[in-house]
Write a protein that holds these residues in place. Structure first.
Motif: not given
Length: 249
Positions: A164-169, A206-212, A214-221
């Motif tokens: 996670l980036t600092a903002t995502e964290y 926008s932060l939430v959209r990018r984070l979603r 990012k997580v789905e692309e890397r984990t499939g969840c």
């Protein structure tokens, strides 16, 4: 009314913070030392303690250890010590939040409100963002998302951890305090930017959209962060906060 004790040996800072939190609607008292804190805890009690580490009579780490052994009050450590080791020590000794000076009073307010929400739900305060390593049971960890406070990662029940980036964290740290409980856009904005929420800004969305993505692309969840209409966002999945010991998950 939530009871707050501010433990700070700098009189001007202590008085300013006490005055600010009083205007926020809290019952606030100030202490300049660990001894004064003990007296206030005995006479008035506390729901949240804002604790400076550098105190004249006793190191804040020692105070946190002693208070945690005898009290259910949540602890916010407020200090100029920014090193990772100090942060980890503070959390392992029982701090629920570790904030590094200089810090905006509004961020302290937001963290207090987040802790109070958890207390009012009837749950004993846990480390926010992180409890001591190993606190969660193995069974609980296997079926839950894991929020790693030391390595700044989020990991689904099955799948790799995502850095996670600092903002995502900071964003996820607010939400995992009380899963299922919505955190307002105002509190999120203050924690992330130190400013009041601008209704015309789409930065949080926008932060939430990018984070979603990012997580789905890397984990499939799918990341279980849900928008709550008219309020903000909530983490709606089971989650435990951990601190990895080897940095590999």
């Amino acid at each position: 009314m939530p009871r707050i004790i501010v433990v700070e040996d700098e009189a001007d800072l202590r008085d300013d913070l006490v005055e600010y939190l009083d205007r926020c609607g809290f019952e606030v008292r100030g202490a300049s030392s660990g001894v004064e804190l003990d007296g206030l805890l005995e006479s008035h009690g506390a729901d949240v303690i804002v604790l400076d580490i550098n105190l004249p009579d006793e190191d804040g780490f020692s105070v946190a250890r002693r208070v945690r052994a005898a009290s259910q009050a949540a602890i916010i450590m407020l200090t100029a010590r920014s090193s990772l080791i100090d942060r980890v020590i503070g959390l392992e000794l029982g701090a629920d939040v570790y904030l590094v000076k200089p810090v905006d009073f509004r961020e302290i307010e937001a963290q207090i409100k987040a802790l109070v929400r958890r207390i009012q739900k009837g749950a004993a305060p846990v480390a926010v963002p992180a409890p001591a390593p190993g606190l969660a049971s193995v069974a609980e960890t296997k079926k839950s998302w894991q929020f790693d406070d030391v390595e700044w990662r989020i990991q689904p029940p099955e799948g790799p951890a995502v850095p996670l980036t600092a903002t995502e964290y900071k964003f996820l740290a607010l939400l995992v305090v009380a899963p299922g409980e919505p955190v307002s856009r105002q509190d999120i904005s203050i924690a992330l930017t130190g400013r009041d929420w601008d209704p015309y800004s789409r930065s949080i969305d926008s932060l939430v959209r990018r984070l979603r993505i990012k997580v789905e692309e890397r984990t499939g969840c799918a990341l279980p962060v849900q928008a709550v209409h008219g309020v903000g966002y909530a983490f709606v999945g089971a989650v435990v906060t951990t601190a990895s010991e080897d940095g590999t998950g």
